[in-house]
Write a protein that holds these residues in place. Sequence first.
Motif, PDB file in Angstrom:
ATOM      1  N   ALA A 178      38.783 -37.343  18.225  1.00 49.30           N
ATOM      2  CA  ALA A 178      38.621 -38.279  19.339  1.00 49.30           C
ATOM      3  C   ALA A 178      38.641 -39.718  18.834  1.00 49.30           C
ATOM      4  O   ALA A 178      39.278 -40.603  19.444  1.00 49.30           O
ATOM      5  N   PHE A 179      37.948 -39.972  17.722  1.00 49.57           N
ATOM      6  CA  PHE A 179      37.917 -41.333  17.180  1.00 49.57           C
ATOM      7  C   PHE A 179      39.305 -41.754  16.712  1.00 49.57           C
ATOM      8  O   PHE A 179      39.757 -42.872  17.015  1.00 49.57           O
ATOM      9  N   MET A 180      39.993 -40.903  15.968  1.00 46.21           N
ATOM     10  CA  MET A 180      41.303 -41.266  15.446  1.00 46.21           C
ATOM     11  C   MET A 180      42.326 -41.441  16.563  1.00 46.21           C
ATOM     12  O   MET A 180      43.191 -42.325  16.493  1.00 46.21           O
ATOM     13  N   ALA A 181      42.223 -40.603  17.606  1.00 44.19           N
ATOM     14  CA  ALA A 181      43.122 -40.761  18.754  1.00 44.19           C
ATOM     15  C   ALA A 181      42.848 -42.093  19.453  1.00 44.19           C
ATOM     16  O   ALA A 181      43.777 -42.803  19.864  1.00 44.19           O
ATOM     17  N   GLY A 182      41.573 -42.433  19.584  1.00 47.03           N
ATOM     18  CA  GLY A 182      41.214 -43.720  20.179  1.00 47.03           C
ATOM     19  C   GLY A 182      41.736 -44.884  19.357  1.00 47.03           C
ATOM     20  O   GLY A 182      42.222 -45.883  19.906  1.00 47.03           O
ATOM     21  N   TYR A 183      41.637 -44.765  18.029  1.00 45.75           N
ATOM     22  CA  TYR A 183      42.156 -45.807  17.134  1.00 45.75           C
ATOM     23  C   TYR A 183      43.664 -45.971  17.313  1.00 45.75           C
ATOM     24  O   TYR A 183      44.189 -47.095  17.361  1.00 45.75           O
ATOM     25  N   LEU A 184      44.382 -44.851  17.442  1.00 47.00           N
ATOM     26  CA  LEU A 184      45.829 -44.899  17.622  1.00 47.00           C
ATOM     27  C   LEU A 184      46.187 -45.553  18.961  1.00 47.00           C
ATOM     28  O   LEU A 184      47.051 -46.435  19.028  1.00 47.00           O
ATOM     29  N   VAL A 185      45.516 -45.127  20.029  1.00 41.47           N
ATOM     30  CA  VAL A 185      45.764 -45.715  21.353  1.00 41.47           C
ATOM     31  C   VAL A 185      45.448 -47.199  21.349  1.00 41.47           C
ATOM     32  O   VAL A 185      46.164 -48.015  21.941  1.00 41.47           O
ATOM     33  N   TRP A 186      44.371 -47.582  20.669  1.00 41.63           N
ATOM     34  CA  TRP A 186      43.947 -48.979  20.581  1.00 41.63           C
ATOM     35  C   TRP A 186      45.045 -49.833  19.947  1.00 41.63           C
ATOM     36  O   TRP A 186      45.351 -50.931  20.414  1.00 41.63           O
ATOM     37  N   ASN A 187      45.667 -49.337  18.875  1.00 45.25           N
ATOM     38  CA  ASN A 187      46.744 -50.074  18.218  1.00 45.25           C
ATOM     39  C   ASN A 187      47.941 -50.244  19.142  1.00 45.25           C
ATOM     40  O   ASN A 187      48.504 -51.340  19.241  1.00 45.25           O
ATOM     41  N   TYR A 188      48.315 -49.159  19.811  1.00 49.51           N
ATOM     42  CA  TYR A 188      49.477 -49.247  20.689  1.00 49.51           C
ATOM     43  C   TYR A 188      49.169 -50.061  21.946  1.00 49.51           C
ATOM     44  O   TYR A 188      50.073 -50.683  22.515  1.00 49.51           O
ATOM     45  N   TYR A 189      47.948 -50.095  22.387  1.00 53.25           N
ATOM     46  CA  TYR A 189      47.569 -50.935  23.531  1.00 53.25           C
ATOM     47  C   TYR A 189      47.897 -52.398  23.252  1.00 53.25           C
ATOM     48  O   TYR A 189      48.501 -53.090  24.085  1.00 53.25           O
ATOM     49  N   PHE A 190      47.507 -52.877  22.067  1.00 52.69           N
ATOM     50  CA  PHE A 190      47.784 -54.274  21.733  1.00 52.69           C
ATOM     51  C   PHE A 190      49.274 -54.518  21.582  1.00 52.69           C
ATOM     52  O   PHE A 190      49.783 -55.579  21.956  1.00 52.69           O
ATOM     53  N   TRP A 191      49.986 -53.540  21.043  1.00 57.09           N
ATOM     54  CA  TRP A 191      51.425 -53.729  20.890  1.00 57.09           C
ATOM     55  C   TRP A 191      52.126 -53.779  22.249  1.00 57.09           C
ATOM     56  O   TRP A 191      52.990 -54.626  22.483  1.00 57.09           O
ATOM     57  N   PHE A 192      51.740 -52.896  23.174  1.00 59.84           N
ATOM     58  CA  PHE A 192      52.350 -52.903  24.499  1.00 59.84           C
ATOM     59  C   PHE A 192      52.007 -54.173  25.277  1.00 59.84           C
ATOM     60  O   PHE A 192      52.822 -54.675  26.051  1.00 59.84           O
ATOM     61  N   ARG A 193      50.791 -54.688  25.073  1.00 63.92           N
ATOM     62  CA  ARG A 193      50.372 -55.884  25.801  1.00 63.92           C
ATOM     63  C   ARG A 193      51.005 -57.156  25.246  1.00 63.92           C
ATOM     64  O   ARG A 193      51.281 -58.101  26.004  1.00 63.92           O
ATOM     65  N   THR A 194      51.211 -57.219  23.936  1.00 60.15           N
ATOM     66  CA  THR A 194      51.606 -58.480  23.308  1.00 60.15           C
ATOM     67  C   THR A 194      52.883 -58.396  22.471  1.00 60.15           C
ATOM     68  O   THR A 194      53.405 -59.426  22.058  1.00 60.15           O
ATOM     69  N   ALA A 195      53.380 -57.171  22.203  1.00 61.70           N
ATOM     70  CA  ALA A 195      54.519 -56.970  21.302  1.00 61.70           C
ATOM     71  C   ALA A 195      54.207 -57.458  19.886  1.00 61.70           C
ATOM     72  O   ALA A 195      55.110 -57.816  19.128  1.00 61.70           O
ATOM     73  N   ILE A 196      52.910 -57.482  19.539  1.00 57.33           N
ATOM     74  CA  ILE A 196      52.469 -57.871  18.198  1.00 57.33           C
ATOM     75  C   ILE A 196      51.600 -56.746  17.659  1.00 57.33           C
ATOM     76  O   ILE A 196      50.686 -56.278  18.340  1.00 57.33           O
ATOM     77  N   TRP A 197      51.862 -56.327  16.430  1.00 59.77           N
ATOM     78  CA  TRP A 197      51.038 -55.308  15.809  1.00 59.77           C
ATOM     79  C   TRP A 197      49.743 -55.908  15.294  1.00 59.77           C
ATOM     80  O   TRP A 197      49.727 -57.019  14.769  1.00 59.77           O
TER      81      TRP A 197
END
Length: 241
Positions: free
Chosen positions: A163-182
């Motif tokens: 659950a934690f690692m999945a949340g970490y992965l989603v968190w990273n992609y959330y910022f990328w989708f919102r800003t196009a910045i990793w």
Amino acid sequence: MERCSWANGARLLLHLFAAINLAKAVYHDYRYAQLPELAVTLRLEPPLWGMFKYITFLGGLLQSGYYALALTHDLWRLPSLRNLRDYILATFVVPLALTASLTFWSLYAIDRNAIYPGLLDSIYPGWLNHVLHSYIAVYALIEFVSTRHRYPDRSRGFVGLAAFMAGYLVWNYYFWFRTAIWVYPFLGGTDWYIQVLYFALIIVVAFVYYLVGEHVNRVLWVKTTGDMVAKKVALLSLVTF
């Protein structure tokens, strides 16, 4: 009785020192270790959520919370606190400490500028870098030696870590989708399959470290082992060396 009292006192001091050291590092990271606004302007950092974007900061919060909980258990000895303490250590503290520490220093050795450019030395003091990337692993290893833990059923531990690692992965992609910045700039210059491989490797490694922690805990605290003390002393010597 004297040996038991000495061990309890040493354990309490460890938990107190680790909790204060990590809390200080997290506070300094949040309050003072800020990239200038130019970093956002140049699209080097997503302009969202501040330090809560970074696994190092989130891990530091979790680690400091764990040692505060362990210290509370040292003082009150409640069974419910012990169960929670042991679950958090097995599921989060050890896998994330080893993942964050070994991944950071491995990438640092391969290409420092990709993970920790020299310009960050003026923002993140050396002591802060080592507390959040080195001491977390040292504290976890000493914790194994000094404190007996009951590992949870592996299925429960795996569910929590997944659950934690999945949340970490989603968190990273959330910022990328919102800003196009990793969140981690080195990912921006890689192909998509390298990014997938990187995240998959991080997740697999975290589960491997869970199993390593489970095995080390079993070896150190098995009831029938006559040389248990010698093993602990040997491991502690390696850590402190």
